[in-house]
Design an enzyme around this catalytic site. Structure first.
Site, PDB file in Angstrom:
ATOM      1  CE  LYS A 153      27.545 -57.792  19.343  1.00  0.00           C
ATOM      2  NZ  LYS A 153      26.355 -57.707  18.468  1.00  0.00           N
ATOM      3  NE  ARG A 204      27.539 -63.521  17.125  1.00  0.00           N
ATOM      4  CZ  ARG A 204      28.301 -62.534  16.658  1.00  0.00           C
ATOM      5  NH1 ARG A 204      29.236 -62.009  17.390  1.00  0.00           N
ATOM      6  NH2 ARG A 204      28.128 -62.064  15.444  1.00  0.00           N
ATOM      7  NE  ARG A 232      27.150 -52.789  10.343  1.00  0.00           N
ATOM      8  CZ  ARG A 232      27.301 -53.665  11.347  1.00  0.00           C
ATOM      9  NH1 ARG A 232      27.611 -53.243  12.552  1.00  0.00           N
ATOM     10  NH2 ARG A 232      27.109 -54.953  11.132  1.00  0.00           N
ATOM     11  NE  ARG A 288      29.756 -56.739   9.063  1.00  0.00           N
ATOM     12  CZ  ARG A 288      29.592 -57.046  10.345  1.00  0.00           C
ATOM     13  NH1 ARG A 288      29.969 -56.192  11.277  1.00  0.00           N
ATOM     14  NH2 ARG A 288      29.067 -58.192  10.697  1.00  0.00           N
ATOM     15  NE  ARG A 328      25.219 -60.432  10.798  1.00  0.00           N
ATOM     16  CZ  ARG A 328      25.450 -59.122  10.687  1.00  0.00           C
ATOM     17  NH1 ARG A 328      25.052 -58.465   9.622  1.00  0.00           N
ATOM     18  NH2 ARG A 328      26.071 -58.493  11.648  1.00  0.00           N
TER      19      ARG A 328
HETATM   20  P1  AMP Z   1      29.909 -59.494  14.010  1.00  0.00           P
HETATM   21  O1  AMP Z   1      30.816 -58.510  13.378  1.00  0.00           O
HETATM   22  O2  AMP Z   1      30.078 -59.596  15.503  1.00  0.00           O
HETATM   23  O3  AMP Z   1      28.457 -59.302  13.617  1.00  0.00           O
HETATM   24  O4  AMP Z   1      30.348 -60.938  13.453  1.00  0.00           O
HETATM   25  C1  AMP Z   1      30.277 -61.206  12.076  1.00  0.00           C
HETATM   26  C2  AMP Z   1      30.275 -62.714  11.840  1.00  0.00           C
HETATM   27  O5  AMP Z   1      31.490 -63.272  12.366  1.00  0.00           O
HETATM   28  C3  AMP Z   1      29.162 -63.463  12.519  1.00  0.00           C
HETATM   29  O6  AMP Z   1      27.953 -63.451  11.769  1.00  0.00           O
HETATM   30  C4  AMP Z   1      29.773 -64.866  12.609  1.00  0.00           C
HETATM   31  O7  AMP Z   1      29.753 -65.512  11.342  1.00  0.00           O
HETATM   32  C5  AMP Z   1      31.231 -64.553  12.937  1.00  0.00           C
HETATM   33  N1  AMP Z   1      31.464 -64.482  14.397  1.00  0.00           N
HETATM   34  C6  AMP Z   1      31.821 -63.388  15.131  1.00  0.00           C
HETATM   35  N2  AMP Z   1      31.939 -63.690  16.430  1.00  0.00           N
HETATM   36  C7  AMP Z   1      31.646 -65.024  16.527  1.00  0.00           C
HETATM   37  C8  AMP Z   1      31.566 -65.935  17.614  1.00  0.00           C
HETATM   38  N3  AMP Z   1      31.791 -65.555  18.875  1.00  0.00           N
HETATM   39  N4  AMP Z   1      31.233 -67.223  17.329  1.00  0.00           N
HETATM   40  C9  AMP Z   1      30.994 -67.644  16.071  1.00  0.00           C
HETATM   41  N5  AMP Z   1      31.030 -66.824  15.009  1.00  0.00           N
HETATM   42  C10 AMP Z   1      31.360 -65.522  15.220  1.00  0.00           C
END
Ligand code: AMP
Length: 180
Positions: free
Chosen positions: A9, A80, A114, A147, A158
């Site tokens: 993404k 999400r 990553r 990360r 996740r």
């Molecule tokens: P990402 O970088 O998109 O994988 O997001 C990393 C983490 O941020 C996720 O595992 C969630 O803990 C939090 N997060 C990101 N976007 C959302 C969302 N739309 N709703 C809830 N938690 C989010």
């Protein structure tokens, strides 16, 4: 843009944002930059480091502000779950919903390998897209780090959270006829 963690993404939204001159709104990046912010629900870190979703109220507020300020946008990492999809429908209209469909074994390989630049956020992979000098960003010379939530245990959680909460969002938009 929808897809499981590791589907690409971030990479694809960056390209779309450049090509169409729209803003790239990434809830994950915004939350990472505010990991220790105190909210009514505790800090984002408590959820993120465990691979869980940050509470809707916190994320919705961020998105409402960012979308309101943007003149065109691609949303990456949001919605999400179905409640977030409904919130989004109430504040804006979408032209299209992009879905990146990637197998689970591929997701795990991508995420655990990553590495990201701690300075500029550029993304690498130890096997598929290594930096010229190991551990050093090609773009800015910053240190490459993993990360906190790209470790194997958290990745598994996740992906589980994705299947439970986010997969229904894909079906929601498919039913609406907006899915590409
Ligand atoms: P990402 O970088 O998109 O994988 O997001 C990393 C983490 O941020 C996720 O595992 C969630 O803990 C939090 N997060 C990101 N976007 C959302 C969302 N739309 N709703 C809830 N938690 C989010």
């Amino acid at each position: 843009i929808l897809g499981a963690p590791g589907a690409g993404k971030g990479t694809q939204s960056k390209r779309v944002a450049e090509e169409f001159g729209v803003q790239h709104i990434t809830t994950g990046d915004i939350l990472r930059a505010n990991k220790d912010m105190e909210t009514d629900y505790g800090t984002p870190r408590e959820y993120m480091d465990a691979g869980e979703l940050v509470p809707d109220a916190v994320v919705n507020e961020i998105v409402e502000k960012e979308v309101g300020e943007a003149d065109g946008f691609i949303l990456d990492g949001y919605p999400r779950n179905l409640d977030q999809a409904e919130f989004l429908a109430a504040i804006t209209d979408l032209d299209a919903v992009l879905y990146l469909d990637v197998s689970e074994s591929e997701l795990t390989r991508r995420l655990t390998g990553r590495r990201v630049c701690s300075e500029c956020g550029d993304t690498y992979h130890v096997e598929f897209s290594p930096a010229e000098e190991a551990g050093v960003c090609d773009e800015c010379g910053g240190e490459l780090v993993q990360r906190d939530d790209d470790t194997e245990d958290v990745v598994r959680e996740r992906i589980r959270v994705y299947h439970e909460n986010t997969a229904p969002v894909v079906e929601f938009y498919r039913d609406e006829g907006d899915l590409v």
